[in-house]
Enzyme design. Structure first.
Site, PDB file in Angstrom:
ATOM      1  CB  THR A 203      22.520  44.832 -14.151  1.00 16.11           C
ATOM      2  OG1 THR A 203      24.002  44.282 -13.907  1.00 16.11           O
ATOM      3  CG2 THR A 203      21.932  44.281 -12.922  1.00 16.11           C
ATOM      4  CG  ASN A 204      25.200  40.325 -16.047  1.00 13.84           C
ATOM      5  OD1 ASN A 204      25.894  39.987 -15.139  1.00 13.84           O
ATOM      6  ND2 ASN A 204      25.363  41.004 -17.220  1.00 13.84           N
ATOM      7  NE  ARG A 205      19.457  35.064 -12.078  1.00 14.70           N
ATOM      8  CZ  ARG A 205      18.781  35.231 -11.214  1.00 14.70           C
ATOM      9  NH1 ARG A 205      19.059  35.516  -9.986  1.00 14.70           N
ATOM     10  NH2 ARG A 205      17.457  35.226 -11.521  1.00 14.70           N
TER      11      ARG A 205
END
Ligand code: CTP
Length: 410
Positions: A203-205
């Site tokens: 995933t990402n931030r």
């Protein structure tokens, strides 16, 4: 706003209309007819409105409640409007508080009829509606679907969201701060999660805060908003939330809805790559270091740009760490967007996980506006200002804000 409720089974849906109008920022005074009280309680409306519900001309502390309500209203919405209410209104009768208020007001009036199909199709009902329309009354026509007693046909009260949107559309001509009234807006929020195995994801931030702020502000400005999100945050008032996980889920939720939207804002951080194969079982440490092969996800914003309906405003986001504006402008052109919101996520206080943001909004018409570090709500308003400007600047809308939804078919 006066919300008039007359006596039909759909009166129960008027509670939801009342709540949504209140959530959208309206000051709502409910007025129930004696017949409405056979279906719903006044207390229910009092609990979700801005002031206690009124039910009669006579037992009110105010000796002239109808003139006070009529004079102070910016809009009167009648939902549901029964055949009987429409007849009394068309005939100019004033035999209860609601019809007296309708006579006493000079504010715009939106009626939302609901009744059985046979009654709806009766010439007397259609004549009364024609009379009311001639006098400038806005009509949000009933939908088709299930009616009381299990019958199916035309006569079902329009959905509460459509009523609120039509009410905002009527007010949009003069209502302050409602520049997106009657517009349908889709916003995406959060980072997508791409499964490696049943336990692990890539995933990402992205926190989704900017997307939620956009949805909340668009709804406040009168739009009907659908928010497609990967993150769970408090639902902004009046916003329909669709939860998704991966880029593929998001595409499935966004693409079919996009064609009906006046505005699509892709604030989500959609994964560019995902594991080619998802392991059926948890990958065990003992099996050694796994090799995870990635494959590209489908860039559906590019598709949305290619198939954009005329008049739609399509907005992308570009989170960059270098050559911010150059990269963003390339994406604006490549994806055929109307606007792109660029931010340098490596800067202090900007982008992912922060409550603040600093963006540059670039337009396909060469426009450029810089929003220095501010709250995500204020950044959202700046983006929506640019959207609103594009909608007004001659882009033909699929649905004019001057016109309530239902009058299209009238
Ligand atoms: N986007 C999308 N589908 C994808 C990837 C991105 O719809 N599979 C959308 C994002 O929601 C965003 C815009 O495209 O509005 C730009 O995303 P970004 O990742 O910054 O751009 P990319 O084209 O993927 O370029 P790069 O990652 O190389 O910077």
């Amino acid at each position: 706003m006066v919300l008039g409720v007359s006596g039909g089974i759909a009166a129960y849906k008027a509670v939801e209309v009342c709540r949504r109008l209140f959530d959208a920022g309206a000051y709502v005074s409910p007025v129930l007819t004696p017949a409405a009280l056979r279906f719903v309680g006044a207390v229910t409306f009092s609990a979700v409105a801005s002031e206690p519900a009124r039910t009669a001309l006579w037992d009110d502390p105010d000796p002239i409640p109808h003139t006070r309500l009529g004079q102070s209203a910016d809009l009167v919405v009648v939902a549901p409007a029964t055949a009987d209410l429409l007849a009394r209104y068309a005939a100019g009768m004033a035999d209860d508080l609601l019809t007296a208020t309708l006579l006493a007001t000079r504010a715009p009036v939106l009626v939302c009829p609901a009744m059985h199909t046979e009654m709806w199709e009766h010439p007397s009902v259609q004549d009364n509606l024609a009379t009311l329309r001639r006098r400038g009354v806005h009509v949000l026509e009933p939908a088709s679907g299930r009616l009381a007693g299990g019958d199916v046909g035309t006569g079902r009260l329009a959905e509460p969201a459509d009523i609120v949107s039509a009410a905002a559309g009527v007010l949009g001509r003069s209502g302050p701060g409602l520049d997106l009234a009657g517009r349908r807006v889709l916003v995406t929020a959060g980072g997508t999660r791409e499964a490696i195995d049943p336990v692990r994801v890539i995933t990402n931030r992205s926190s989704g805060k900017q997307g939620y702020a956009l949805a909340e502000r668009a709804s406040r400005r009168g739009a009907e908003v659908v928010l497609v999100t990967t993150v769970e945050r408090p639902t902004p008032p009046g916003v329909e939330v669709v939860r998704v996980v991966s880029a593929a889920d998001m595409e499935e939720a966004v693409v079919p809805r996009a064609a009906d939207m006046d505005v699509v804002i892709m604030a989500a951080a959609v994964a560019d790559f995902r594991p080619k194969a998802v392991a059926d079982h948890k990958i065990k440490k003992g099996d050694g270091l796994p090799e995870i092969i990635l494959e590209p996800t489908h860039d559906f914003l590019e598709d949305l740009g290619r198939h954009k309906p005329s008049g739609q405003v399509l907005v992308g986001f570009a989170a960059e760490t270098e050559a911010v504006e150059d990269n963003a402008r390339q994406k604006l052109t490549r994806k055929r967007l109307d606007l792109i919101v660029a931010n340098d996520v490596s800067a202090e206080g900007v982008g992912f996980e922060h409550d603040t943001n600093s963006v540059v909004i670039l337009g396909s018409d060469g426009s450029r506006s810089e929003v220095p570090l501010t709250t995500k709500e204020a950044a959202a308003d700046a983006v929506l200002d640019a959207v609103s400007h594009r909608l007004r600047a001659g882009q033909r809308s699929s649905r004019s804000p001057e016109e309530p939804t239902g009058s299209r078919s009238s």
